[in-house]
Design a protein around this motif. Structure first.
Motif, mmCIF file in Angstrom:
data_model
loop_
_atom_site.group_PDB
_atom_site.id
_atom_site.type_symbol
_atom_site.label_atom_id
_atom_site.label_comp_id
_atom_site.label_asym_id
_atom_site.label_seq_id
_atom_site.Cartn_x
_atom_site.Cartn_y
_atom_site.Cartn_z
ATOM 1 N N SER A 137 11.506 -21.321 -21.454
ATOM 2 C CA SER A 137 12.265 -21.569 -20.224
ATOM 3 C C SER A 137 11.447 -22.317 -19.184
ATOM 4 N N ARG A 180 12.403 -16.862 -23.405
ATOM 5 C CA ARG A 180 13.695 -16.178 -23.327
ATOM 6 C C ARG A 180 14.131 -15.832 -24.745
ATOM 7 N N ASP A 227 23.337 -14.398 -17.481
ATOM 8 C CA ASP A 227 23.676 -15.748 -17.045
ATOM 9 C C ASP A 227 22.835 -16.044 -15.821
ATOM 10 N N ASP A 228 21.833 -16.880 -15.986
ATOM 11 C CA ASP A 228 20.870 -17.106 -14.910
ATOM 12 C C ASP A 228 21.518 -17.671 -13.657
ATOM 13 N N THR A 229 22.650 -18.344 -13.792
ATOM 14 C CA THR A 229 23.284 -18.976 -12.635
ATOM 15 C C THR A 229 24.322 -18.077 -11.982
ATOM 16 N N ASP A 250 13.086 -15.742 -9.990
ATOM 17 C CA ASP A 250 12.450 -14.448 -9.706
ATOM 18 C C ASP A 250 11.311 -14.175 -10.691
ATOM 19 N N SER A 296 16.439 -13.439 -11.902
ATOM 20 C CA SER A 296 16.729 -14.807 -12.332
ATOM 21 C C SER A 296 15.445 -15.464 -12.827
ATOM 22 N N GLN A 297 15.549 -16.679 -13.342
ATOM 23 C CA GLN A 297 14.348 -17.377 -13.788
ATOM 24 C C GLN A 297 13.400 -17.615 -12.621
ATOM 25 N N LYS A 304 18.926 -11.274 -15.771
ATOM 26 C CA LYS A 304 20.287 -11.802 -15.688
ATOM 27 C C LYS A 304 20.651 -12.456 -17.018
#
Length: 295
Positions: A204, A217, A263-265, A275, A272-273, A261
């Motif tokens: 990622s 990931r 779904d990262d978005t 974070d 999240s990515q 998460k």
């Protein structure tokens, strides 16, 4: 080999339904294991204090005299140990956590992702590296939660020059094991049918913290029937693993499905990515207190 891997994967999934014991019970039967085994078993002691003795009231007392025939660690050996301050604190994670367990070790293998490494062994990728000293911790979810640990962290002290080789081995694992299927069996309509459990890994991010870093990931999909491709209607499990190096220290941080998460978005709980990358930078800063050379 396939049966063993299927068992590992089923264990990985089934732990989602396990109710974890109270921390006192865990500590009572704890013993040191490898990074991920220790995390999933939640075994260890709450703290390991090396080189000092403490009274019950917290005041220092004189250390016990040396025992005849038992070598006393040299200053160099003690300085190679990894202090607890080199690890993340529960506050750094920014998620609600429960008990914090930890342990230390000598001469342990550097572990990144046991399922990924199992794929690598099947496809001829050598083991990663062996550390000189290590220290680990597990952050559990609050009492009463029924999911596996929220986050695990290991810090390894490796020999100089092993860092680039370690990250090269991780890159090779990602190349040869981007997709991997574990064969097994499952129940469909009251019958036992052959199944495959698909695993996917991707890089990622890289170069976001310390001297070297990479964020992996891992997506584990439900077992699908080999006959007709059907699979249970359950969400895939997502884990994130960061590998960060500062000097001769390498930390491996794995955030479990409850911490990431899917779904990262999208909205919702979890890291999240961005974070996770921020947590990696915080971890790199913590390593500075014990890295050689110092930051």
């Amino acid at each position: 080999m396939r049966e063993d891997l299927h068992f590992v994967d089923r264990l990985h999934r089934d732990l989602g339904g396990v109710r974890w014991a109270e921390p006192a019970e865990i500590r009572a039967r704890a013993r040191r294991r490898s990074r991920r085994t220790a995390a999933l078993a939640a075994t260890a002691v709450l703290a390991v204090l090396s080189g000092s003795a403490y009274a019950v009231a917290g005041r220092p007392v004189s250390p016990a005299p040396p025992v005849a025939g038992v070598p006393v660690p040299t200053v160099a050996a003690r300085s190679a140990e990894i202090p607890p301050e080199a690890l993340l604190s529960a506050r750094d994670v920014r998620l609600t956590t429960g008990a914090q367990l930890g342990a230390s070790g000598l001469g342990e293998a550097v572990r990144v992702d046991p399922v990924l490494e199992a794929c690598g062994r099947e496809r001829g990728v050598a083991s990663l590296a062996t550390s000189r000293h290590s220290r680990s911790q597990t952050l559990l979810l609050p009492v009463g939660a029924v999911t596996p640990p929220l986050l695990t962290q290991d810090v390894y002290r490796i020999d100089p020059g092993q860092g680039p080789l370690l990250f090269g081995a991780v890159a090779l694992l990602l190349d040869v094991c981007a997709r991997w299927e574990v064969s097994g069996s499952g129940q469909r309509g009251g019958r036992t049918v052959p199944t495959v459990i698909p695993h996917r890994w991707e890089r990622s991010a890289s170069g976001f913290a310390g001297d070297e870093s990479v964020l992996l990931r891992h997506v584990s999909l439900p077992p699908a029937s080999v006959v007709d491709g059907t699979a249970p209607k359950i969400a895939p499990k997502v884990e994130a693993t960061m590998v960060v190096r500062v000097g001769d220290l390498v930390t491996v941080i794995t955030a479990g499905p409850a911490a990431v998460k899917v779904d990262d978005t999208g909205p919702g709980p979890g890291l999240s990515q961005a974070d996770l990358e921020g947590l990696g930078r915080t971890a790199a800063g913590r390593l500075c207190v014990a890295a050689n050379p110092r930051c």
